[in-house]
Motif scaffolding. Structure first.
Motif, mmCIF file in Angstrom:
data_model
loop_
_atom_site.group_PDB
_atom_site.id
_atom_site.type_symbol
_atom_site.label_atom_id
_atom_site.label_comp_id
_atom_site.label_asym_id
_atom_site.label_seq_id
_atom_site.Cartn_x
_atom_site.Cartn_y
_atom_site.Cartn_z
ATOM 1 N N ASN A 142 20.865 8.100 0.138
ATOM 2 C CA ASN A 142 21.047 7.524 1.469
ATOM 3 C C ASN A 142 21.066 6.004 1.333
ATOM 4 O OD1 ASN A 142 19.385 6.352 4.033
ATOM 5 N ND2 ASN A 142 20.781 8.005 4.642
ATOM 6 N N ASP A 143 22.103 5.386 1.875
ATOM 7 C CA ASP A 143 22.276 3.941 1.706
ATOM 8 C C ASP A 143 21.115 3.132 2.289
ATOM 9 O OD1 ASP A 143 24.639 4.547 0.439
ATOM 10 O OD2 ASP A 143 25.920 3.966 2.118
ATOM 11 N N VAL A 194 19.638 14.331 1.733
ATOM 12 C CA VAL A 194 20.437 13.358 2.466
ATOM 13 C C VAL A 194 19.999 13.360 3.928
ATOM 14 C CG1 VAL A 194 22.436 13.546 0.918
ATOM 15 C CG2 VAL A 194 22.309 14.998 2.945
ATOM 16 N N ARG A 195 20.343 12.305 4.641
ATOM 17 C CA ARG A 195 19.916 12.196 6.037
ATOM 18 C C ARG A 195 20.909 12.848 7.000
ATOM 19 N NH1 ARG A 195 17.324 6.901 6.998
ATOM 20 N NH2 ARG A 195 15.409 8.070 6.810
ATOM 21 N N THR A 196 22.209 12.816 6.661
ATOM 22 C CA THR A 196 23.222 13.259 7.622
ATOM 23 C C THR A 196 24.295 14.124 6.956
ATOM 24 O OG1 THR A 196 24.674 11.371 7.204
ATOM 25 C CG2 THR A 196 22.960 11.076 8.914
ATOM 26 N N GLY A 237 18.530 21.268 7.399
ATOM 27 C CA GLY A 237 17.142 21.304 7.851
ATOM 28 C C GLY A 237 17.041 20.631 9.209
ATOM 29 N N ASN A 238 16.171 19.635 9.297
ATOM 30 C CA ASN A 238 15.971 18.931 10.559
ATOM 31 C C ASN A 238 17.080 17.922 10.835
ATOM 32 O OD1 ASN A 238 13.447 20.208 10.705
ATOM 33 N ND2 ASN A 238 12.610 18.425 11.755
ATOM 34 N N MET A 239 17.659 18.040 12.000
ATOM 35 C CA MET A 239 18.601 17.037 12.497
ATOM 36 C C MET A 239 18.164 16.757 13.932
ATOM 37 S SD MET A 239 22.231 18.424 10.933
ATOM 38 C CE MET A 239 23.176 17.154 11.784
ATOM 39 N N ASP A 254 29.300 15.629 13.233
ATOM 40 C CA ASP A 254 28.428 16.369 12.304
ATOM 41 C C ASP A 254 29.073 17.700 11.935
ATOM 42 O OD1 ASP A 254 26.359 14.439 12.399
ATOM 43 O OD2 ASP A 254 25.432 15.408 14.133
ATOM 44 N N ILE A 255 29.549 18.420 12.933
ATOM 45 C CA ILE A 255 30.157 19.730 12.696
ATOM 46 C C ILE A 255 31.407 19.585 11.836
ATOM 47 C CG2 ILE A 255 31.333 21.669 13.832
ATOM 48 C CD1 ILE A 255 29.223 21.286 16.131
#
Length: 160
Positions: free
Chosen positions: A37-38, A86-88, A108-110, A129-130
């Motif tokens: 993640n940047d 990763v975050r996203t 997982g969690n978003m 996202d999708i």
């Protein structure tokens, strides 16, 4: 260069926390957490908090930008069992498009934010996202929702 031993890739807004750093890590047998993640790669405070979780699990941890991950993942040792976090979905898509061999992409969690709708109990997504997740699946990744290892995997196409 050989294929890196990536045991799992997980999307989690929180990145490394107790559930990821302890429960998931031991469940999949990872010995290296790679946070790709940047923002986090350039945030020593976030890194310090996540390092404590990794240390308590007895595993190594790295904080790399998306670009550094793409450029260096193929140098991994065969003995490294890598858990990428990763975050996203966008981070995951960029890794896959950059040639990182991700076979299993766990959602997982978003967290909820403006413009996102609830897809599962723990995942809120918008159209981007999708779209990013569909690209990951189209490029060969098995994309599914699974909050904890004991939960049944829910394939992407069943939840969107």
């Amino acid at each position: 260069m050989s294929e890196p031993n990536i045991v799992l890739t997980r999307i989690d807004n929180r990145l490394v926390h107790g559930q990821v750093g302890v429960v998931w890590t031991s469940s999949i047998g990872a010995n290296l957490l790679l946070v790709a993640n940047d923002d986090t790669a350039n945030d020593p405070l976030q890194q310090e908090l996540m390092e404590a979780t990794a240390e308590s699990s007895g595993v190594g941890i790295r904080f790399w930008t998306i670009e550094k991950t793409i450029n260096n993942i193929h140098r991994a040792s065969a003995r490294q069992k890598i858990f990428i976090i990763v975050r996203t979905p966008e981070d995951a898509r960029k890794l896959i498009e950059g040639g990182v061999p991700i076979d299993n992409l766990n959602i997982g969690n978003m967290h909820f934010s403006e413009g996102k709708r609830q897809i599962t109990k723990q995942a809120y997504m918008d159209d981007k996202d999708i779209s990013d997740l569909k690209v990951c699946a189209a490029k060969g990744a098995s994309v599914y929702v699974q909050e904890v290892p004991e939960d049944k995997k829910q394939p992407l196409e069943e939840v969107i």
